[in-house]
Design a protein around this motif. Structure first.
Motif, PDB file in Angstrom:
ATOM      1  N   UNK A  44       0.175  -1.022   0.307  1.00  0.00           N
ATOM      2  CA  UNK A  44      -0.097  -0.355   0.425  1.00  0.00           C
ATOM      3  C   UNK A  44       0.541   1.674  -0.370  1.00  0.00           C
ATOM      4  N   UNK A  45       0.013   2.298   0.065  1.00  0.00           N
ATOM      5  CA  UNK A  45       0.754   3.362  -0.343  1.00  0.00           C
ATOM      6  C   UNK A  45       1.623   3.806   1.097  1.00  0.00           C
ATOM      7  N   UNK A  46       0.680   3.612   2.290  1.00  0.00           N
ATOM      8  CA  UNK A  46       1.431   3.506   3.459  1.00  0.00           C
ATOM      9  C   UNK A  46       3.329   2.522   3.938  1.00  0.00           C
ATOM     10  N   UNK A  47       3.178   1.459   3.317  1.00  0.00           N
ATOM     11  CA  UNK A  47       4.002   0.530   2.707  1.00  0.00           C
ATOM     12  C   UNK A  47       5.641   1.400   2.222  1.00  0.00           C
ATOM     13  N   UNK A  48       5.187   2.543   0.800  1.00  0.00           N
ATOM     14  CA  UNK A  48       6.015   2.665  -0.089  1.00  0.00           C
ATOM     15  C   UNK A  48       6.655   3.870   0.635  1.00  0.00           C
ATOM     16  N   UNK A  49       5.374   4.512   1.591  1.00  0.00           N
ATOM     17  CA  UNK A  49       5.701   5.966   2.215  1.00  0.00           C
ATOM     18  C   UNK A  49       7.071   5.347   4.119  1.00  0.00           C
ATOM     19  N   UNK A  50       6.862   3.864   4.293  1.00  0.00           N
ATOM     20  CA  UNK A  50       7.826   3.904   5.369  1.00  0.00           C
ATOM     21  C   UNK A  50       9.128   3.560   4.558  1.00  0.00           C
ATOM     22  N   UNK A  51       9.113   3.165   3.645  1.00  0.00           N
ATOM     23  CA  UNK A  51      10.430   2.356   3.046  1.00  0.00           C
ATOM     24  C   UNK A  51      11.111   3.885   3.065  1.00  0.00           C
ATOM     25  N   UNK A 214      11.903 -24.700  -2.654  1.00  0.00           N
ATOM     26  CA  UNK A 214      10.561 -25.825  -2.442  1.00  0.00           C
ATOM     27  C   UNK A 214       9.194 -24.841  -2.941  1.00  0.00           C
ATOM     28  N   UNK A 215       9.619 -24.323  -1.978  1.00  0.00           N
ATOM     29  CA  UNK A 215       7.665 -22.984  -1.606  1.00  0.00           C
ATOM     30  C   UNK A 215       8.447 -21.575  -2.538  1.00  0.00           C
ATOM     31  N   UNK A 216       8.108 -20.721  -1.672  1.00  0.00           N
ATOM     32  CA  UNK A 216       8.915 -19.322  -1.857  1.00  0.00           C
ATOM     33  C   UNK A 216      10.018 -19.213  -1.511  1.00  0.00           C
ATOM     34  N   UNK A 217      10.320 -18.138  -1.968  1.00  0.00           N
ATOM     35  CA  UNK A 217      12.442 -18.139  -1.807  1.00  0.00           C
ATOM     36  C   UNK A 217      12.302 -17.671  -0.434  1.00  0.00           C
ATOM     37  N   UNK A 218      13.365 -17.551  -0.013  1.00  0.00           N
ATOM     38  CA  UNK A 218      13.894 -17.163   1.709  1.00  0.00           C
ATOM     39  C   UNK A 218      13.278 -15.235   1.879  1.00  0.00           C
ATOM     40  N   UNK A 219      13.757 -15.162   2.742  1.00  0.00           N
ATOM     41  CA  UNK A 219      13.389 -13.213   2.613  1.00  0.00           C
ATOM     42  C   UNK A 219      14.824 -12.674   2.390  1.00  0.00           C
ATOM     43  N   UNK A 220      14.060 -11.252   1.953  1.00  0.00           N
ATOM     44  CA  UNK A 220      15.799 -10.833   2.576  1.00  0.00           C
ATOM     45  C   UNK A 220      16.789 -10.867   2.999  1.00  0.00           C
ATOM     46  N   UNK A 221      15.525 -10.428   4.365  1.00  0.00           N
ATOM     47  CA  UNK A 221      16.582 -10.647   5.721  1.00  0.00           C
ATOM     48  C   UNK A 221      17.780 -12.041   6.318  1.00  0.00           C
ATOM     49  N   UNK A 222      16.977 -12.871   5.121  1.00  0.00           N
ATOM     50  CA  UNK A 222      16.798 -14.247   5.370  1.00  0.00           C
ATOM     51  C   UNK A 222      18.549 -14.861   4.326  1.00  0.00           C
ATOM     52  N   UNK A 223      18.797 -13.827   3.581  1.00  0.00           N
ATOM     53  CA  UNK A 223      19.938 -14.218   2.420  1.00  0.00           C
ATOM     54  C   UNK A 223      19.012 -14.473   1.010  1.00  0.00           C
ATOM     55  N   UNK A 257       3.963  -8.792   1.142  1.00  0.00           N
ATOM     56  CA  UNK A 257       2.537  -9.503   1.245  1.00  0.00           C
ATOM     57  C   UNK A 257       2.735 -10.110   3.069  1.00  0.00           C
ATOM     58  N   UNK A 258       3.686 -11.450   3.448  1.00  0.00           N
ATOM     59  CA  UNK A 258       4.303 -12.277   4.351  1.00  0.00           C
ATOM     60  C   UNK A 258       4.367 -11.527   5.289  1.00  0.00           C
ATOM     61  N   UNK A 259       5.458 -10.437   5.087  1.00  0.00           N
ATOM     62  CA  UNK A 259       5.664  -9.715   5.899  1.00  0.00           C
ATOM     63  C   UNK A 259       4.167  -8.574   6.496  1.00  0.00           C
ATOM     64  N   UNK A 260       3.525  -8.352   5.902  1.00  0.00           N
ATOM     65  CA  UNK A 260       2.391  -7.246   6.191  1.00  0.00           C
ATOM     66  C   UNK A 260       1.642  -8.592   7.042  1.00  0.00           C
ATOM     67  N   UNK A 261       1.166  -9.785   6.737  1.00  0.00           N
ATOM     68  CA  UNK A 261       0.816 -10.611   7.780  1.00  0.00           C
ATOM     69  C   UNK A 261       1.212 -10.672   9.373  1.00  0.00           C
ATOM     70  N   UNK A 267      11.034  -5.850   7.635  1.00  0.00           N
ATOM     71  CA  UNK A 267      11.081  -6.702   6.512  1.00  0.00           C
ATOM     72  C   UNK A 267       9.794  -6.531   5.905  1.00  0.00           C
ATOM     73  N   UNK A 268       9.241  -5.302   6.376  1.00  0.00           N
ATOM     74  CA  UNK A 268       8.373  -5.183   5.003  1.00  0.00           C
ATOM     75  C   UNK A 268       8.898  -4.035   4.249  1.00  0.00           C
ATOM     76  N   UNK A 269      10.316  -2.930   5.030  1.00  0.00           N
ATOM     77  CA  UNK A 269      11.237  -2.463   4.698  1.00  0.00           C
ATOM     78  C   UNK A 269      11.843  -2.763   3.824  1.00  0.00           C
TER      79      UNK A 269
END
Ligand SMILES: [Zn+2]
Length: 371
Positions: A44-51, A214-223, A257-261, A267-269
């Motif tokens: 959302x707009x807030x996620x972009x603003x937060x970043x 196998x499923x989703x890729x790791x998070x940025x913060x996880x390499x 989205x996962x970070x938002x949930x 992680x969102x940033x």
């Protein structure tokens, strides 16, 4: 300058669509050769603003956009959409119910931008950080009653005609209940199948299927490092190399989205910043290939993020702010649209998510208007 009613044109663009937006008169947008559609899932707009704010107001590549808009996201059966209905809207121009992929609310199959592009002889590609069978990419490839049918969605990739797809989701191709190994079918139909990033980068010519987790890729913060930006560049190299007719590429920053949930602001940033690095690759490509249009948008917001003062450090952009969440689910506010490159200014305005593929189909000449 020739003008027309875009609402009337839209009727002939995609079968089964209805006009859900106010008709408007605009100048004819120019034809373009290539379109890159970039979706920040849950951005959302807030996620972009937060970043922007989180990193001491460092400008984002998204800010280079010269057409900016807002997009309404509701689905056919819910004011708050999910990624499946939003992907179907963004890929086909038709609203459907939450959970449904590539079919309308009655279950009728809808043509999507990848299929229409392939039919016109364009090259096509998908690059994501989720499984390639996850809801957003699935909306551009498959037609199934429910997003959870990821093994069925994987089968659609074999027949898709995509020149390149890169993401996770290997288990839905080769560790299946029916014991089939779809990666064999993919290599038999001419794909190089890669299971690691080195092999992706080594790939030089021809179709590429990369299933890197196998499923989703790791998070940025996880390499995950610069996976999304380098994979976007690789897809652009493949798509722009051989076909003079042009291409359609969809890139998704899936894990925002996962970070938002998880209501996880760090992680969102980091995920949004990573997505913005892929935006840089796409915008730079458009600078070098002036017949390219890039659209950056989102399917919905996630987490009900709001950015408020902590009432202490008013001028320090990090310490002076508090990030709060209203939900662990999705939200209904409009999402941002950033357009860059040829024809970008025609995307300024308030749109419905179903308008976006209609306009893309129009600028790519996927459906010529009927008289
Ligand atoms: Zn979600």
């Amino acid at each position: 300058m020739h003008t027309f009613q875009i609402g009337l044109i839209a009727v002939s663009l995609l079968v089964g669509s209805t006009i859900s937006y106010a008709e408007r008169t605009i100048e004819t947008p120019p034809k373009v050769k290539n379109v890159i559609l970039m979706i920040g899932d849950g951005m959302g707009v807030a996620h972009v603003s937060a970043t922007m704010l989180y990193h001491n107001e460092a400008p984002l590549n998204m800010e280079r956009a010269h057409g900016v808009g807002l997009v309404k996201t509701r689905s056919a059966n819910n004011m708050v959409t999910d990624s499946a209905a939003a992907a179907t809207a963004l890929a086909t121009g038709t609203k459907t119910n939450n959970g449904m992929i590539g079919v309308d609310a009655d279950g009728n199959v809808l043509s999507n931008l990848v299929e229409l592009s392939e039919k016109k002889g364009l090259s096509t590609g998908l690059v994501v950080t989720s499984a390639v069978t996850h809801a957003t990419p699935a909306g551009f490839v498959a037609h199934v009653p429910h997003r959870s049918q990821e093994e069925k969605i994987a089968e659609a990739f074999v027949k898709s005609g995509l020149e390149v797809f890169i993401g996770g989701g290997q288990k839905f191709f080769s560790n299946r209940r029916d014991k089939q190994d779809l990666t064999k079918a993919l290599s038999e139909s001419g794909y190089t199948v890669a299971f690691n990033q080195d092999d992706v980068q080594k790939h030089k010519k021809g179709k590429l299927c990369a299933l890197l987790a196998p499923n989703q890729m790791p998070y940025c913060s996880d390499g995950r490092a610069d996976y999304l930006a380098t994979s976007t560049q690789k897809a652009l190299d493949i798509l722009s190399g051989e076909n003079a007719k042009g291409f359609f590429l969809m890139v998704e920053g899936s894990l925002i989205d996962y970070a938002g949930h998880d209501n996880n602001i760090d992680r969102i940033v980091s995920e949004t910043k990573d997505f913005d690095q892929a935006v840089k690759v796409a915008f730079d490509f458009a600078d070098k290939h002036p017949d390219t249009l890039v659209i950056v948008t989102a399917d919905h917001g996630t987490g009900g993020l709001s950015i408020i003062s902590n009432s202490k450090n008013f001028t320090d952009s990090e310490k002076g702010l508090k990030y709060t969440f209203g939900t662990t689910s999705h939200s209904a506010e409009m999402v941002p649209l950033f357009a860059y490159g040829k024809g970008a200014k025609w995307f300024s305005g308030v749109w419905d998510n179903t308008d976006i593929p209609k306009m893309i189909a129009q600028v790519l000449g996927l459906r010529e208007k009927s008289k």
